[in-house]
Scaffold this active site. Structure first.
Site, mmCIF file in Angstrom:
data_model
loop_
_atom_site.group_PDB
_atom_site.id
_atom_site.type_symbol
_atom_site.label_atom_id
_atom_site.label_comp_id
_atom_site.label_asym_id
_atom_site.label_seq_id
_atom_site.Cartn_x
_atom_site.Cartn_y
_atom_site.Cartn_z
ATOM 1 N N ASP A 64 0.906 -1.247 -0.091
ATOM 2 C CA ASP A 64 0.007 -0.066 0.175
ATOM 3 C C ASP A 64 0.667 1.135 -0.117
ATOM 4 O OD1 ASP A 64 -2.085 -1.811 0.123
ATOM 5 O OD2 ASP A 64 -2.840 -0.906 2.052
ATOM 6 N N HIS A 81 3.571 -2.593 3.003
ATOM 7 C CA HIS A 81 3.788 -1.137 2.631
ATOM 8 C C HIS A 81 4.934 -1.037 1.861
ATOM 9 C CE1 HIS A 81 0.663 -0.916 5.976
ATOM 10 N NE2 HIS A 81 0.325 0.061 5.342
#
Length: 261
Positions: free
Chosen positions: A78, A223
């Site tokens: 992300d 992430h």
């Protein structure tokens, strides 16, 4: 000035009372908020359009994981693309011939979209809002704008609109779910995550943690930019992939894992 023991204790007592007062005030405010009625239409909780017109989609869907009959998992990253870590992630994935799904912020695509030009056809690129607000607190029109702007800039950068959406923080309310469904976006959450904050002092431990948590059909959250503790994943990604492969897992994108194509 020298304080006596009694004065010090009195001061500490006053501080404690003040702190308790603040806690009590916060609690009272939170309880009061529960009594405030939500707007019927157009607010963050409502899955109904503000003008009461019919939604432009008959249904929507939310996914946490894929089918469990095969030992396959999907790595997801992300908040990118960003020049700090995204190229490192892509290089590691390429070394292992592993595809992944990246959920992109529209603002980052606007600024750094070229990072993923070579990802098209290899990795999957999804919508992660324009600038990462908590969509579960925004109304229908704001959610619609956040997703539409991101899909538009992604289409300009990569030649196609995304089909997946991940809400920032994993927060989902009626307005954001409705906006995603109307734009043909499947909402994707996760059932496994890296939990980097637990391994800052023993980074190699994240490998065993992920291997122990992974199950057939797992969608794994990571992430590719952000706070420094997330580097634990990036710096151990080679070992994580190698370990999961040793456990018999194959890697695929979210859409392939969940049969969305």
């Amino acid at each position: 000035m020298k304080l006596t023991r009694r004065e010090i204790l009195a001061g500490l007592g006053g501080s404690a009372i003040g702190a308790l007062g603040m806690i009590g005030a916060d609690k009272a405010y939170a309880e009061a908020q529960l009594t405030v009625p939500l707007p019927f239409y157009g607010g963050f909780a409502s899955g109904v359009r503000p003008d009461l017109s019919p939604p432009s989609a008959p249904a929507g869907s939310v996914i946490w994981s894929g089918p469990t009959q095969h030992r396959r998992v999907a790595l997801t990253f992300d908040d990118g693309p960003m020049p700090d870590w995204t190229p490192r992630v892509l290089a590691t994935l390429a070394r292992h011939d592993v595809p992944a799904t990246f959920f992109l912020k529209g603002l980052n695509v606007l600024r750094h979209g070229a990072i993923h030009h070579s990802s098209v056809g290899i990795h999957e690129l999804g919508n992660h809002s324009w600038d990462h607000p908590d969509l579960a607190r925004l109304g229908y029109r704001e959610c619609t704008d956040q997703l539409a702007r991101t899909s538009s800039v992604m289409e300009q950068a990569y030649g196609a609109k995304p089909t997946l959406f991940r809400p920032p923080y994993g927060h989902l309310a009626g307005s954001s779910f409705l906006a995603a469904a109307e734009q043909g976006l499947v909402t994707v959450l996760w059932n496994t995550q890296m939990n980097e904050m637990l391994f800052v002092d023993r980074p190699a431990g994240i490998v065993a943690s992920v291997r122990g948590a992974a199950r057939p059909g797992s969608i794994i959250l990571a992430h590719d930019t952000g706070q420094s503790d997330r580097l634990v994943t990036i710096e151990n990604l080679d070992a994580i992939i190698t370990g999961l492969k040793a456990d018999g897992f194959a890697f695929t994108t979210v859409s392939e894992l969940c049969g969305l194509r």
